[in-house]
Structure formats: C-alpha cells, structure tokens
Design a protein around this motif. Sequence first.
Motif, PDB file in Angstrom:
ATOM      1  N   MET A 125       9.960 -11.326 -15.814  1.00 15.18           N
ATOM      2  CA  MET A 125       8.924 -12.334 -15.988  1.00 15.18           C
ATOM      3  C   MET A 125       7.521 -11.714 -15.952  1.00 15.18           C
ATOM      4  N   ILE A 126       7.403 -10.539 -15.336  1.00 15.63           N
ATOM      5  CA  ILE A 126       6.123  -9.839 -15.285  1.00 15.63           C
ATOM      6  C   ILE A 126       6.314  -8.506 -15.999  1.00 15.63           C
ATOM      7  N   ASP A 127       5.719  -8.359 -17.166  1.00 17.18           N
ATOM      8  CA  ASP A 127       5.912  -7.156 -17.966  1.00 17.18           C
ATOM      9  C   ASP A 127       4.586  -6.790 -18.636  1.00 17.18           C
ATOM     10  N   PRO A 128       4.000  -5.661 -18.262  1.00 17.31           N
ATOM     11  CA  PRO A 128       4.520  -4.651 -17.329  1.00 17.31           C
ATOM     12  C   PRO A 128       4.432  -5.137 -15.883  1.00 17.31           C
ATOM     13  N   PRO A 129       5.170  -4.493 -15.000  1.00 16.10           N
ATOM     14  CA  PRO A 129       5.135  -4.897 -13.585  1.00 16.10           C
ATOM     15  C   PRO A 129       3.706  -4.894 -13.040  1.00 16.10           C
ATOM     16  N   ARG A 130       3.457  -5.836 -12.118  1.00 13.59           N
ATOM     17  CA  ARG A 130       2.112  -6.013 -11.565  1.00 13.59           C
ATOM     18  C   ARG A 130       2.063  -5.504 -10.132  1.00 13.59           C
ATOM     19  N   ASP A 131       0.916  -4.952  -9.757  1.00 16.40           N
ATOM     20  CA  ASP A 131       0.703  -4.392  -8.420  1.00 16.40           C
ATOM     21  C   ASP A 131       0.360  -5.506  -7.437  1.00 16.40           C
ATOM     22  N   TYR A 132       1.235  -5.671  -6.413  1.00 15.71           N
ATOM     23  CA  TYR A 132       1.000  -6.657  -5.361  1.00 15.71           C
ATOM     24  C   TYR A 132       0.845  -5.990  -3.989  1.00 15.71           C
ATOM     25  N   SER A 133       0.340  -4.761  -3.985  1.00 18.10           N
ATOM     26  CA  SER A 133       0.196  -4.066  -2.702  1.00 18.10           C
ATOM     27  C   SER A 133      -0.910  -4.670  -1.844  1.00 18.10           C
TER      28      SER A 133
END
Length: 406
Positions: A264-272
């Motif tokens: 669902m998130i492409d490209p992957p998202r940064d949630y740090s």
Amino acid sequence: MKIPLAMLVGVAVLTVSACAMRPAAGETDTAQTGSGLDPAALQSALDAVRDAGMTGVYMEVRDGDRVWSGTAGVADVTSGEAIGPDMVHRVGSITKTFIAAAIMQQVEQGRIGLDTPIGDYLPHLVPGERGAQITVRMLLNNTSGLAEHLPYSFPSLAAFFGGTQLSSESLDKHQFTQFDPVELIGMGVSAPPATRAPGATPGVYSNTNYFLLGELLEQVTGTAFETYVAEKVIGRAGLEHTAFPDGPTLTVAHPRMYERLFGMIDPPRDYSVYNMSWAMPGAGLVSTMADLNRFYRMLLGGHIVSRESLAQMQRTVPVIALDGTRIEYGLGLHRVRTPGGQTFWGHDGSVFGAQALSLTSADGTRQMSVATNLVRWNEIGPDGKPKPHPIDDALATLYRIAMGGE
C-alpha cells in the motif's frame, strides 16, 4: 502490531557487512558451552536476506561464551549509510516481557495478586461484571477477552482485524498524536469482546491488556510505569541502551524505519520519527540486539524476577496472534519450538517500519536477537492474505542457522 511467530522458521532478512567473534560478558548466567557458531554460514544467510530485498538487518547471536554480531544492508536508503551493529531499534511488543517482569516483581512484594480481578484495582477502567471476572493473569497472558484498540485508534488499519479498510491514512494522521492511555483502554473495553468469556482459550492477543497493566503498575508503585521499568527492570538487568523514548525522534544512532504496508506504500515510507503513545506500555521500547540478549539472559537466569515468578511466566496457553496464527503464550513470554525439537523463550515485535525478534534456548546456551528496518514487504493476494516473498524464506534460513540448526 506483531510479526507472525508462525513465520519464525520462515522469515529472515539480513546481510552481514560486519561481524566479529568476542567473549560474552562475564556476568552471563547461562551455560558456557554450546554447539558453536558458524560465522561463514551466518554471513551467507544475512547476505541472502539482503539480496532477497531487505533494506537492512542486524543481529547478535550467542552460543555459550562466544558472540557473533552482524549487519547487512543500509540504515538509510537516501544516504546509503550502512547499518551499525550497535544501533538502537524500536523493538515493538518485546516491551511486553519488560512490563510482565515489572508486574511479577510487584506480585512478589504482595502488592498485586495474579488471580485478583482487575476491577479490584482499576474499577473505573474495567467496571462491573467484566472487572470482577478479568484477572491480572488474564491480562498478562492475553486471555482477558478485551479487544485490541488499534482498529479504533487507527481505523485505516481495520483490515488487520477483520475489517475491509487498509491504507496509510491513520499512520500519517497520528505521526505526532499524543494518545491518552485511558482513552485507548476505553476503546478496547467498550468494543465487542474478543473471546466468549474472560479466561477462555484460545486467548486473543490485545495491546489493551498491556495498557491496563501499565495503569496498574502506576497505581501500585506511585510512579510512572516508564520510570519503574527503567529502574527496576532495565536497571536491574544492566542494560545501557534500552529505554522508553521521551519524544517522537530518537536521539541516538538508529536506522531509518521503512513501512511498506503490504504494497500500500510504494516506495516504502520512513516512520522512524513517530509518537509512540499509541503503543507505549506494550510496544514502546527501543533497544539494541546486545541489550535484548542480555535482558533475556538475565530474566531466564533468575536475576530480574524470582524462579517462582519465572515459572509462572512460563505457564503458557494458546493465544491467537494479531495475524491469526496460534502461539504458546505465557505471562509476557512466547514459547517457540523448533522443528529440531528445541524450546526457545522470548518475544517478537513490530511497529510502523521496524520489527525485532529475540529468543533464548531453554538451557540458556543459545541466543538470537535480530532486527529489520523494512516491514510488511509482502503483497496481498486475491484471497486477502500476504503472498510469499523471497525475504520470507531467507529469514527462515537465517533464524534456523542462528538458533543452531543445520
């Protein structure tokens, strides 16, 4: 949120860019002999995880008095910075073992009764008949029947819990939200029960249980649960890099944490960078792989709770995990049985963008702690289930080798 323990022997994603053999800490209370470590095999397994598509992975493996640590992949896809073996990581539900140990310390002091109804302590949070039926033990081993709060606090993730909606909307909306723990508890308590009755098995895994345990700790100790755990559990274990962060941004070296949300998130998202109040008593800790190994070594060696308390923690019941698999769950501890017949104890955990797993063999000779900074990499198939991915098989091989298998 949790990674499937059913994938324990089938979910590994690491590639070693650095590794070392060194003596284990002298205070280790486990047996000092083992079957040995194979750095070349571990290196190869880590490389395979990276090559299968993992962003970054790092681990520490102990066998008797020998230690091997390794990394593979990157901490930051933008800069290309490599992951360091001593970086801290959000370790998710591994936090639950720390909370359970804190509760057991209070049981030992007579301030909490394992089989005392939670309504005797927190009648304003679990009122009426349910408060009289649900015991502290049921909260610890996830047989309370209280529902998970996440489909209500993060409605765009409802598909994880039998709903139809799955998107990143809630993740982005609540990046800096400061949730009230009482409000989250209320969501779980007011939702339809997860089981037919309190104490029924199989239980159903629910973070609502551990929010209640956090409130219970605060009531009986007179201090914030974070403070108590820091002093009496983290401090007693001698951990130097484990803590509840006091804000959404980690201030020490850590990898970026990438969420794909099943494509669902492409490209992957940064949630740090994330406010962890949505999960703090059940999944809020940050730690290193070395600290995790030391914690479980000290816990299972009888240095954090008594042997009697540890025996209680290791009394397991069947519990349905958030992914629908059945696990053997004690009081904040998983029991994992390998295909070779070995028993390991520990926990796994996953939050947005990060996952970790820490296991210690029943005889104390073998330990493995591993973390990845990409999660939910699988696509969703037509049947609504995650499709197989090469990372799954690569991680399975890594775990098997790290746990001493062929």
